[in-house]
Design a protein around this motif. Sequence first.
Motif, PDB file in Angstrom:
ATOM      1  N   CYS A  11      70.373  74.746  -4.629  1.00 18.74           N
ATOM      2  CA  CYS A  11      71.418  75.327  -3.767  1.00 18.74           C
ATOM      3  C   CYS A  11      72.217  76.381  -4.526  1.00 18.74           C
ATOM      4  O   CYS A  11      72.525  77.444  -3.978  1.00 18.74           O
ATOM      5  N   PHE A  12      72.563  76.105  -5.766  1.00 18.59           N
ATOM      6  CA  PHE A  12      73.306  77.073  -6.579  1.00 18.59           C
ATOM      7  C   PHE A  12      72.498  78.350  -6.784  1.00 18.59           C
ATOM      8  O   PHE A  12      73.030  79.453  -6.669  1.00 18.59           O
ATOM      9  N   LEU A  13      71.223  78.222  -7.080  1.00 17.03           N
ATOM     10  CA  LEU A  13      70.377  79.397  -7.289  1.00 17.03           C
ATOM     11  C   LEU A  13      70.226  80.216  -6.005  1.00 17.03           C
ATOM     12  O   LEU A  13      70.270  81.451  -6.041  1.00 17.03           O
ATOM     13  N   ILE A  14      70.084  79.561  -4.892  1.00 18.05           N
ATOM     14  CA  ILE A  14      69.982  80.269  -3.615  1.00 18.05           C
ATOM     15  C   ILE A  14      71.290  81.002  -3.307  1.00 18.05           C
ATOM     16  O   ILE A  14      71.286  82.154  -2.898  1.00 18.05           O
ATOM     17  N   TYR A  15      72.403  80.347  -3.518  1.00 23.11           N
ATOM     18  CA  TYR A  15      73.712  80.974  -3.290  1.00 23.11           C
ATOM     19  C   TYR A  15      73.898  82.187  -4.192  1.00 23.11           C
ATOM     20  O   TYR A  15      74.349  83.244  -3.749  1.00 23.11           O
ATOM     21  N   THR A  16      73.554  82.077  -5.464  1.00 24.52           N
ATOM     22  CA  THR A  16      73.681  83.187  -6.412  1.00 24.52           C
ATOM     23  C   THR A  16      72.810  84.356  -5.999  1.00 24.52           C
ATOM     24  O   THR A  16      73.254  85.512  -6.014  1.00 24.52           O
ATOM     25  N   LEU A  17      71.600  84.092  -5.618  1.00 18.76           N
ATOM     26  CA  LEU A  17      70.695  85.143  -5.152  1.00 18.76           C
ATOM     27  C   LEU A  17      71.231  85.801  -3.885  1.00 18.76           C
ATOM     28  O   LEU A  17      71.219  87.022  -3.753  1.00 18.76           O
ATOM     29  N   TYR A  18      71.722  85.005  -2.951  1.00 18.58           N
ATOM     30  CA  TYR A  18      72.271  85.523  -1.700  1.00 18.58           C
ATOM     31  C   TYR A  18      73.470  86.446  -1.961  1.00 18.58           C
ATOM     32  O   TYR A  18      73.544  87.545  -1.414  1.00 18.58           O
ATOM     33  N   THR A  19      74.413  86.031  -2.805  1.00 14.56           N
ATOM     34  CA  THR A  19      75.586  86.876  -3.082  1.00 14.56           C
ATOM     35  C   THR A  19      75.190  88.153  -3.818  1.00 14.56           C
ATOM     36  O   THR A  19      75.777  89.210  -3.576  1.00 14.56           O
ATOM     37  N   ALA A  20      74.197  88.095  -4.690  1.00 14.80           N
ATOM     38  CA  ALA A  20      73.740  89.293  -5.387  1.00 14.80           C
ATOM     39  C   ALA A  20      73.128  90.291  -4.412  1.00 14.80           C
ATOM     40  O   ALA A  20      73.372  91.497  -4.506  1.00 14.80           O
ATOM     41  N   VAL A  21      72.357  89.795  -3.462  1.00 11.37           N
ATOM     42  CA  VAL A  21      71.746  90.675  -2.460  1.00 11.37           C
ATOM     43  C   VAL A  21      72.817  91.292  -1.574  1.00 11.37           C
ATOM     44  O   VAL A  21      72.800  92.497  -1.297  1.00 11.37           O
ATOM     45  N   ILE A  22      73.788  90.512  -1.145  1.00  9.18           N
ATOM     46  CA  ILE A  22      74.869  91.025  -0.298  1.00  9.18           C
ATOM     47  C   ILE A  22      75.671  92.095  -1.038  1.00  9.18           C
ATOM     48  O   ILE A  22      76.006  93.136  -0.476  1.00  9.18           O
ATOM     49  N   ARG A  23      75.986  91.879  -2.307  1.00  8.31           N
ATOM     50  CA  ARG A  23      76.738  92.877  -3.092  1.00  8.31           C
ATOM     51  C   ARG A  23      75.948  94.169  -3.245  1.00  8.31           C
ATOM     52  O   ARG A  23      76.506  95.256  -3.156  1.00  8.31           O
ATOM     53  N   LEU A  25      73.653  95.352  -1.258  1.00  9.98           N
ATOM     54  CA  LEU A  25      73.550  96.029   0.033  1.00  9.98           C
ATOM     55  C   LEU A  25      74.867  96.670   0.455  1.00  9.98           C
ATOM     56  O   LEU A  25      74.881  97.708   1.098  1.00  9.98           O
ATOM     57  N   SER A  26      75.999  96.077   0.057  1.00 13.46           N
ATOM     58  CA  SER A  26      77.296  96.630   0.444  1.00 13.46           C
ATOM     59  C   SER A  26      77.732  97.759  -0.486  1.00 13.46           C
ATOM     60  O   SER A  26      78.666  98.484  -0.185  1.00 13.46           O
ATOM     61  N   GLY A  27      77.080  97.911  -1.630  1.00 12.30           N
ATOM     62  CA  GLY A  27      77.416  98.986  -2.562  1.00 12.30           C
ATOM     63  C   GLY A  27      78.592  98.668  -3.464  1.00 12.30           C
ATOM     64  O   GLY A  27      79.083  99.519  -4.175  1.00 12.30           O
ATOM     65  N   LYS A  28      79.078  97.445  -3.477  1.00 11.62           N
ATOM     66  CA  LYS A  28      80.239  97.083  -4.294  1.00 11.62           C
ATOM     67  C   LYS A  28      79.846  96.442  -5.621  1.00 11.62           C
ATOM     68  O   LYS A  28      80.700  96.114  -6.411  1.00 11.62           O
ATOM     69  N   GLY A  29      78.587  96.272  -5.874  1.00  9.84           N
ATOM     70  CA  GLY A  29      78.152  95.526  -7.045  1.00  9.84           C
ATOM     71  C   GLY A  29      78.367  96.213  -8.377  1.00  9.84           C
ATOM     72  O   GLY A  29      78.726  95.588  -9.351  1.00  9.84           O
ATOM     73  N   GLY A  30      78.175  97.537  -8.473  1.00 12.36           N
ATOM     74  CA  GLY A  30      78.200  98.175  -9.768  1.00 12.36           C
ATOM     75  C   GLY A  30      79.467  98.911 -10.129  1.00 12.36           C
ATOM     76  O   GLY A  30      79.603  99.398 -11.227  1.00 12.36           O
ATOM     77  N   THR A  31      80.432  98.991  -9.241  1.00 12.58           N
ATOM     78  CA  THR A  31      81.632  99.765  -9.544  1.00 12.58           C
ATOM     79  C   THR A  31      82.775  98.860  -9.962  1.00 12.58           C
ATOM     80  O   THR A  31      82.925  97.757  -9.465  1.00 12.58           O
TER      81      THR A  31
END
Length: 83
Positions: A11-23, A25-31
């Motif tokens: 569950c933790f790994l799925i949640y981590t993967l899901y939040t990484a994908v959402i970030r 896609l939203s463009g907020k991950g690298g800034t």
Amino acid sequence: MIRLLIFALLCFLIYTLYTAVIRSLSGKGGTLPGEKTRRGEDMVQDPQCGTYLPRSDALEKSVNGTRHFFCSKECRDAFPGKK
């Protein structure tokens, strides 16, 4: 018991993967906001009282061409008298 631990890890790994994908896609991950870097924000020392604080929270004042950073209005206003 071991099944519960494996399920929790999955569950933790799925949640981590899901939040990484959402970030991504939203463009907020690298800034990073403002003056913040991967190391963190620059800290400055108030010359009046000696307190360290993040540069973004400090009040800035130029005295004789030199920039100084202060923790409060009181320290900023009292500084020119202290030499």
